[in-house]
Design a protein around this motif. Sequence first.
Motif, PDB file in Angstrom:
ATOM      1  N   CYS A  49       0.860  -1.184   0.000  1.00  0.00           N
ATOM      2  CA  CYS A  49       0.000   0.000   0.000  1.00  0.00           C
ATOM      3  C   CYS A  49       0.898   1.236   0.000  1.00  0.00           C
ATOM      4  O   CYS A  49       1.703   1.415   0.924  1.00  0.00           O
ATOM      5  CB  CYS A  49      -0.898   0.017   1.231  1.00  0.00           C
ATOM      6  SG  CYS A  49      -1.991   1.464   1.277  1.00  0.00           S
ATOM      7  N   GLU A  51       0.100   4.032   0.733  1.00  0.00           N
ATOM      8  CA  GLU A  51      -0.273   4.787   1.925  1.00  0.00           C
ATOM      9  C   GLU A  51      -0.162   3.875   3.146  1.00  0.00           C
ATOM     10  O   GLU A  51      -1.082   3.788   3.961  1.00  0.00           O
ATOM     11  CB  GLU A  51      -1.675   5.365   1.769  1.00  0.00           C
ATOM     12  CG  GLU A  51      -1.762   6.370   0.638  1.00  0.00           C
ATOM     13  CD  GLU A  51      -3.164   6.924   0.445  1.00  0.00           C
ATOM     14  OE1 GLU A  51      -3.805   7.303   1.441  1.00  0.00           O
ATOM     15  OE2 GLU A  51      -3.619   6.937  -0.714  1.00  0.00           O
ATOM     16  N   HIS A  55      -2.098   2.118   7.924  1.00  0.00           N
ATOM     17  CA  HIS A  55      -2.235   0.806   8.560  1.00  0.00           C
ATOM     18  C   HIS A  55      -1.417   0.801   9.840  1.00  0.00           C
ATOM     19  O   HIS A  55      -0.185   0.789   9.792  1.00  0.00           O
ATOM     20  CB  HIS A  55      -1.733  -0.292   7.613  1.00  0.00           C
ATOM     21  CG  HIS A  55      -2.449  -0.325   6.301  1.00  0.00           C
ATOM     22  ND1 HIS A  55      -3.482  -1.191   6.051  1.00  0.00           N
ATOM     23  CD2 HIS A  55      -2.290   0.417   5.173  1.00  0.00           C
ATOM     24  CE1 HIS A  55      -3.926  -0.999   4.810  1.00  0.00           C
ATOM     25  NE2 HIS A  55      -3.220  -0.018   4.263  1.00  0.00           N
ATOM     26  N   CYS A 103      -5.634  -3.254  -0.750  1.00  0.00           N
ATOM     27  CA  CYS A 103      -4.846  -2.111  -1.228  1.00  0.00           C
ATOM     28  C   CYS A 103      -3.976  -2.598  -2.395  1.00  0.00           C
ATOM     29  O   CYS A 103      -3.778  -3.793  -2.567  1.00  0.00           O
ATOM     30  CB  CYS A 103      -3.927  -1.584  -0.131  1.00  0.00           C
ATOM     31  SG  CYS A 103      -4.782  -1.031   1.363  1.00  0.00           S
ATOM     32  N   HIS A 109      -4.788   2.905  -1.555  1.00  0.00           N
ATOM     33  CA  HIS A 109      -5.339   2.387  -0.305  1.00  0.00           C
ATOM     34  C   HIS A 109      -6.838   2.117  -0.428  1.00  0.00           C
ATOM     35  O   HIS A 109      -7.569   2.917  -1.019  1.00  0.00           O
ATOM     36  CB  HIS A 109      -5.084   3.409   0.810  1.00  0.00           C
ATOM     37  CG  HIS A 109      -5.687   3.032   2.114  1.00  0.00           C
ATOM     38  ND1 HIS A 109      -5.148   2.056   2.922  1.00  0.00           N
ATOM     39  CD2 HIS A 109      -6.800   3.488   2.753  1.00  0.00           C
ATOM     40  CE1 HIS A 109      -5.903   1.934   4.011  1.00  0.00           C
ATOM     41  NE2 HIS A 109      -6.900   2.798   3.933  1.00  0.00           N
TER      42      HIS A 109
HETATM   43 ZN   LIG Z   1      -3.748   0.662   2.420  1.00  0.00          ZN
END
Ligand SMILES: [Zn+2]
Length: 132
Positions: A49, A51, A55, A103, A109
């Motif tokens: 991911c 982003e 998480h 993701c 994401h």
């Molecule tokens: Zn993500």
Amino acid sequence: MADSAASSRTPPPDALGEIDLNVLHEFVSGSLATLYAREVHYSHQATWCPEWWRHDDAVEVLELLRLGRLAIDDWLSWSDWWALHARPHMAALLDPDGTFKFCSARNGHKDMLEPLPCTPPPPALRAAPAAA
Ligand SMILES: [Zn+2]
């Protein structure tokens, strides 16, 4: 020897909120992403991911990798960082059914994972409060 190794280690943050995401992003994008380059755009065997900072578990694991990297002080700890930390943690993070499921590097994401369901234990199984 053990004393100097222990004293050079940085204690982990007490809470997720204490992790400096700017410092962590520098480590992830400036070092780890190159050190641990993998095909994540078209692979069904690895998911990433872009982003990752959305998480919580990825943030904690990546911070541990960053702190572990800072603590490398000889060839053995360098080897340990790879064998005991980077490879297993990155394999878990990149697992298509893991943290970044839904993701993708191409589509970004997707906030679709829910917390694990938890049912409280019945009262008969709960421990009695400790006597004062
Ligand atoms: Zn993500």
